[in-house]
Scaffold this motif. Structure first.
Motif, short mmCIF file in Angstrom:
data_model
loop_
_atom_site.label_atom_id
_atom_site.label_comp_id
_atom_site.label_asym_id
_atom_site.label_seq_id
_atom_site.Cartn_x
_atom_site.Cartn_y
_atom_site.Cartn_z
N ALA A 163 13.14 29.64 60.41
CA ALA A 163 14.42 29.86 59.72
C ALA A 163 15.00 28.56 59.17
CB ALA A 163 15.41 30.51 60.68
N PHE A 164 14.81 27.46 59.91
CA PHE A 164 15.39 26.18 59.51
C PHE A 164 14.30 25.10 59.40
CE2 PHE A 164 18.71 28.39 61.99
CZ PHE A 164 19.69 28.49 61.02
N PRO A 165 13.39 25.24 58.43
CA PRO A 165 12.30 24.27 58.30
C PRO A 165 12.83 22.86 58.05
CG PRO A 165 12.49 25.64 56.34
CD PRO A 165 13.39 26.25 57.36
N PRO A 166 12.43 21.88 58.85
CA PRO A 166 12.98 20.53 58.74
C PRO A 166 12.66 19.83 57.42
CG PRO A 166 11.14 20.60 60.30
CD PRO A 166 11.47 22.00 59.97
N GLU A 167 11.61 20.29 56.73
CA GLU A 167 11.21 19.61 55.50
C GLU A 167 12.02 20.05 54.29
OE1 GLU A 167 8.67 23.32 55.94
OE2 GLU A 167 9.40 21.69 57.23
N ARG A 168 12.92 21.05 54.48
CA ARG A 168 13.70 21.56 53.35
C ARG A 168 15.19 21.35 53.56
NH1 ARG A 168 13.57 27.19 52.88
NH2 ARG A 168 14.93 26.81 51.10
N THR A 169 15.90 21.15 52.47
CA THR A 169 17.36 21.14 52.50
C THR A 169 17.83 22.56 52.22
OG1 THR A 169 17.50 18.85 51.74
CG2 THR A 169 19.46 20.21 51.46
N LEU A 170 18.68 23.08 53.07
CA LEU A 170 19.09 24.47 52.95
C LEU A 170 20.43 24.61 52.23
CD1 LEU A 170 18.15 25.81 56.51
CD2 LEU A 170 16.76 25.73 54.44
N SER A 171 20.57 25.71 51.53
CA SER A 171 21.81 26.00 50.81
C SER A 171 22.79 26.71 51.74
CB SER A 171 21.52 26.90 49.61
OG SER A 171 21.11 28.20 50.05
N ARG A 172 24.00 26.88 51.24
CA ARG A 172 25.03 27.61 51.99
C ARG A 172 24.55 29.00 52.38
NH1 ARG A 172 28.24 31.63 50.41
NH2 ARG A 172 30.30 31.92 51.40
N GLN A 173 24.02 29.75 51.41
CA GLN A 173 23.61 31.12 51.69
C GLN A 173 22.42 31.18 52.62
OE1 GLN A 173 25.50 33.75 50.65
NE2 GLN A 173 24.22 34.82 52.15
N GLU A 174 21.52 30.21 52.53
CA GLU A 174 20.36 30.19 53.43
C GLU A 174 20.80 30.01 54.88
OE1 GLU A 174 16.56 28.58 50.89
OE2 GLU A 174 18.18 27.16 51.28
N TYR A 175 21.79 29.17 55.09
CA TYR A 175 22.33 29.01 56.44
C TYR A 175 22.96 30.31 56.92
CZ TYR A 175 21.74 23.99 57.30
OH TYR A 175 21.22 22.75 57.56
N ILE A 176 23.78 30.90 56.08
CA ILE A 176 24.49 32.13 56.46
C ILE A 176 23.49 33.25 56.76
CG2 ILE A 176 26.00 33.96 55.59
CD1 ILE A 176 27.56 31.75 54.09
N ASP A 177 22.42 33.33 55.98
CA ASP A 177 21.43 34.39 56.17
C ASP A 177 20.74 34.29 57.54
OD1 ASP A 177 21.98 35.43 53.69
OD2 ASP A 177 20.25 34.50 52.70
N GLN A 178 20.73 33.09 58.11
CA GLN A 178 20.02 32.91 59.38
C GLN A 178 20.98 32.88 60.58
OE1 GLN A 178 16.92 33.21 59.53
NE2 GLN A 178 16.49 33.08 57.33
N GLN A 179 22.22 33.29 60.37
CA GLN A 179 23.20 33.25 61.46
C GLN A 179 22.75 34.09 62.65
OE1 GLN A 179 27.01 35.14 60.75
NE2 GLN A 179 28.08 33.59 61.95
N TYR A 180 22.26 35.29 62.39
CA TYR A 180 21.86 36.18 63.48
C TYR A 180 20.69 35.59 64.26
CZ TYR A 180 20.07 40.18 66.03
OH TYR A 180 19.61 40.99 67.03
#
Length: 233
Positions: free
Chosen positions: A125-142
């Motif tokens: 869900a949170f691959p260290p090699e990528r910078t995540l966007s706002r929505q990508e963070y929100i999508d992985q809340q659960y």
């Protein structure tokens, strides 16, 4: 344990979760309205926004609605069923002999298996090699919440200091997601502002807030993924 052993309970807990979903929105609005909207003090439309946020909050269920829910037959039945399931081991009739043998084994190997699984999901869900966007963070809340709850479920099996050192940055990441979601009610009010200057000011303010939150979250995430899983030591 067979999933059917908890099927009814899970169904009723899902119902309760849906009934109380509004509490999160209430908390977001409460944070924005704290100290007469102090967080919005630099915005020219502060007074208007505070008024609109109050209206949104007043439209959510009130105290009487909560009391009605908590005194309902369905909620009371859920508490009774949950108590019976835990205290009287209501799940036992669903176990065959093979399952009973598994249940009697040391729980530590099982905890490692579950913690490894949710940790792998978190890395996906949170691959260290990528910078995540706002929505990508929100999508992985659960998924993040499930990982934290799994850690809590087996917490007593491991050293508290090591566990907390590993888990707290991820808990901070969960708070960051909440901070991002807190901005959503303001974004929804953008079109209600009369002046273009006020809309642009709010848009810039939201962008700065989001950028600051995401920067802090990225720093926290990079630290988090470097930590050695305490259950594998």
């Amino acid at each position: 344990m067979p999933r059917r052993a908890s099927a009814i309970l899970r169904q009723e807990l899902k119902w309760l979760e849906q009934e109380l979903e509004w509490l999160q929105e209430f908390d977001y609005l409460d944070d924005l309205l704290e100290d007469k909207g102090h967080v919005l003090r630099k915005l020219d439309a502060r007074k208007f926004l505070v008024g609109e946020l109050k209206v949104m909050q007043e439209q959510l269920p009130d105290r009487e609605s909560n009391l009605t829910l908590l005194s309902s037959a369905r909620y009371t039945g859920l508490l009774l069923d949950l108590s019976r399931w835990i205290l009287s081991r209501g799940w036992q009739p669903f176990l065959d002999e093979k399952a009973r043998q598994k249940m009697s084994r040391n729980i530590v190997p099982f905890s490692v298996q579950q913690l490894d699984r949710t940790w792998a999901e978190l890395m996906e869900a949170f691959p260290p090699e990528r910078t995540l966007s706002r929505q990508e963070y929100i999508d992985q809340q659960y998924r993040l919440m499930r990982n934290l709850y799994t850690g809590l479920g087996f917490a007593s099996l491991y050293d508290a200091d090591e566990r907390n050192s590993f888990r707290l940055p991820w808990a901070d990441l969960m708070q960051g997601i909440d901070d991002l979601l807190m901005l959503k009610p303001l974004a929804n009010l953008m079109d209600k502002l009369d002046g273009e200057a006020e809309r642009e000011q709010l848009e810039r303010w939201l962008f700065r807030q989001e950028t600051s939150i995401l920067h802090a979250m990225e720093q926290t995430r990079l630290i988090s993924v470097e930590a050695a899983p305490y259950w594998q030591e």
